[in-house]
Scaffold this motif. Structure first.
Motif, mmCIF file in Angstrom:
data_model
loop_
_atom_site.group_PDB
_atom_site.id
_atom_site.type_symbol
_atom_site.label_atom_id
_atom_site.label_comp_id
_atom_site.label_asym_id
_atom_site.label_seq_id
_atom_site.Cartn_x
_atom_site.Cartn_y
_atom_site.Cartn_z
ATOM 1 N N THR A 10 3.136 -35.202 27.337
ATOM 2 C CA THR A 10 2.224 -34.049 27.376
ATOM 3 C C THR A 10 2.972 -32.754 27.103
ATOM 4 O O THR A 10 2.454 -31.847 26.438
ATOM 5 C CB THR A 10 1.520 -33.973 28.741
ATOM 6 O OG1 THR A 10 0.851 -35.210 28.990
ATOM 7 C CG2 THR A 10 0.499 -32.855 28.766
ATOM 8 N N SER A 19 3.432 -31.177 23.566
ATOM 9 C CA SER A 19 2.407 -30.362 22.914
ATOM 10 C C SER A 19 2.687 -28.870 23.038
ATOM 11 O O SER A 19 2.160 -28.070 22.244
ATOM 12 C CB SER A 19 1.032 -30.676 23.523
ATOM 13 O OG SER A 19 1.011 -30.374 24.901
ATOM 14 N N SER A 32 -6.042 -35.473 33.988
ATOM 15 C CA SER A 32 -6.375 -35.528 32.574
ATOM 16 C C SER A 32 -6.335 -34.130 31.956
ATOM 17 O O SER A 32 -7.035 -33.228 32.435
ATOM 18 C CB SER A 32 -7.755 -36.148 32.386
ATOM 19 O OG SER A 32 -8.258 -35.885 31.089
ATOM 20 N N THR A 78 -4.402 -37.788 20.534
ATOM 21 C CA THR A 78 -3.930 -37.437 21.869
ATOM 22 C C THR A 78 -3.683 -35.924 21.923
ATOM 23 O O THR A 78 -3.643 -35.258 20.875
ATOM 24 C CB THR A 78 -2.625 -38.171 22.180
ATOM 25 O OG1 THR A 78 -1.596 -37.696 21.292
ATOM 26 C CG2 THR A 78 -2.783 -39.678 22.013
ATOM 27 N N GLU A 94 -0.778 -35.060 19.669
ATOM 28 C CA GLU A 94 -1.153 -35.174 18.254
ATOM 29 C C GLU A 94 -2.085 -34.041 17.851
ATOM 30 O O GLU A 94 -1.988 -33.506 16.737
ATOM 31 C CB GLU A 94 -1.822 -36.526 18.008
ATOM 32 C CG GLU A 94 -0.873 -37.714 18.146
ATOM 33 C CD GLU A 94 -1.601 -39.040 18.195
ATOM 34 O OE1 GLU A 94 -0.936 -40.084 18.065
ATOM 35 O OE2 GLU A 94 -2.845 -39.047 18.373
#
Length: 452
Positions: free
Chosen positions: A60, A63, A171, A256, A259
């Motif tokens: 994560t 990103s 999430s 994701t 991505e």
């Protein structure tokens, strides 16, 4: 030494390092390493780099540099000015429409860039001179941009929310969705205040005109033909499509978060190349330098904050603090109020990144025990941290505004931002009374998960 003594010395050492003027990343890292040397096995010092790497080995977090690249690509082009100009053309008939246009421009730019300082700089460099030219007071103009820039950590894609999702093990997509409703609420509150404040300044200028015949710039009206308004739209639509495409890729299940960040960065580079002809190496160099500089700084803070939290956890400081809070048996809302007051105080000295990573191990267990929705709390905490961006003594956005508009005295900037701090408090109260503002959209799109 008792855990209480170690915890107090850990806190005082951190404050000393912070007030010494040392950069935040090095201050946190130095305190962590010193306490490792004193209280932890000697072999632990040999694994500092390994600990930092393991703490940061989250897909994560990948990103973050990619979202920063997207923000830099947009921020270093004329996108902010074009966005502001197009919105002003469509909102000029609204009382205070120029101020409202800046609020909306900040919101849209924040949603594309994910950075509060970048939003302040990009929109403020165009918006503040225009508002001053049209008679808006310096404090009013500065307050709109400084407060509008804070939306960069609330509207997706928010770097701050990425870190909260990692710390809370929640999430990221759900957290992004939960920020949209409160973000629109703040945009609405800021816009209403802009209209109210404009009417007040307009009335004062009109009274002065009646009394002395002196006509202030704020009394002048802009006028745009329908052709001019529609001609401004093409400058906005590509970036709206960029935002829409990124959100569809994320929530449509096509990519994701990491991505999606890469897709957003690539599309932003393609758009500025096609629209603004930014494709030569000399044009791309400032974008890449800004991305590397900001990413390095942020990842250093994240890495050292995670090491700091690791040491805190190893020494049982965070667990003991959480147990002490639970042992106070505060009613759940008093517990929430106490935690938010702590976050406000920390906001006087620390950026949101450090606040999240330093406090999450302490505050999340009691909140879970009190049966609070952690996703909802993440949004509330983000708004409270937004206040820290526009109130002294740190107030990062305040200093960004000072760089953009050095002619506005610091005292005017601060007084201009205070009404927006109050509006953020109102937003927090509304979220407490109506939590569905943040929880409804994630439940509709992704289904309920309990949020604990």
């Amino acid at each position: 030494m008792s855990v209480l003594g170690i915890g107090l010395s850990y806190g005082f050492a951190t404050l000393f390092a912070m007030f010494s003027g040392m950069p935040i990343a090095f201050a946190l890292g130095a305190v962590a390493v010193v306490f490792m040397a004193i209280y932890m096995p000697a072999a632990s010092l040999d694994t500092v780099t390994q600990n930092v790497y393991e703490e940061m080995a989250s897909i994560t977090l990948l990103s973050i540099p990619l979202f920063i690249l997207k923000g830099a690509a947009i921020g270093k082009s004329r996108a902010g000015q074009d966005l502001y100009s197009a919105l002003h053309a469509w909102l000029h008939r609204v009382p205070g429409g120029l101020g409202v246009a800046n609020v909306f421009a900040c919101a849209l730019f924040a949603a594309m860039a994910g950075s509060s300082p970048a939003t302040c700089s990009a929109i403020g460099s165009a918006g503040i001179p225009e508002m001053r030219k049209r008679g808006y007071s310096g404090g009013f103009a500065a307050g709109i941009i400084a407060a509008g820039g804070t939306l960069g950590i609330l509207l997706p894609p928010s770097i701050t929310m990425i870190l909260f999702a990692v710390a809370a093990e929640k999430s990221l997509g759900r957290l992004f969705l939960a920020g949209i409703g409160p973000g629109l609420l703040l945009v609405t509150l800021f816009g209403i205040y802009a209209v109210f404040r404009f009417r007040k300044e307009y009335a004062a200028a009109h009274a002065l005109y009646i009394a002395t015949g002196t006509e202030a710039a704020i009394l002048h009206h802009d006028d745009f033909t329908m052709a001019q308004r529609f001609s401004a739209l093409p400058r906005v639509l590509p970036f709206v499509l960029l935002l829409t495409g990124v959100m569809i890729a994320l929530y449509g299940g096509y990519a994701t978060p990491s991505e999606t960040a890469g897709l957003g960065g690539l599309l932003a580079l393609v758009l500025i190349a096609l629209i603004y002809s930014v494709w030569r190496p000399s044009d791309l160099a400032p974008i890449l330098k800004s991305t590397i500089r900001e990413s390095t700084m942020l990842m250093m803070i994240i890495g050292m904050s995670l090491l700091y939290s690791y040491v805190m956890s190893y020494l049982h400081i965070s667990q003991s603090a959480a147990e002490a809070i639970v042992a106070m048996h505060l009613p759940r809302w008093e517990l929430l109020a106490a935690i938010l007051v702590m976050v406000v105080v920390l906001g006087f000295f620390l950026p949101p990144v450090s606040i999240i990573l330093m406090t999450a191990p302490i505050i999340l267990p009691p909140l879970r025990a009190a049966n609070f929705d952690i996703i909802w709390f993440g949004i509330v905490m983000t708004i409270v941290m937004e206040m820290g961006l526009i109130h002294p003594p740190v107030g990062l956005n305040i200093f960004v505004i000072r760089n953009v508009a050095p002619d506005i005295p610091l005292s005017e900037v601060i007084w201009g931002t205070l009404p927006f701090v109050l509006l953020m408090m109102v937003a927090v109260l509304l979220l407490c009374f109506f939590p569905g503002i943040s929880t409804t959209l994630p439940d509709l799109v992704m289904g309920p998960d309990g949020g604990r």
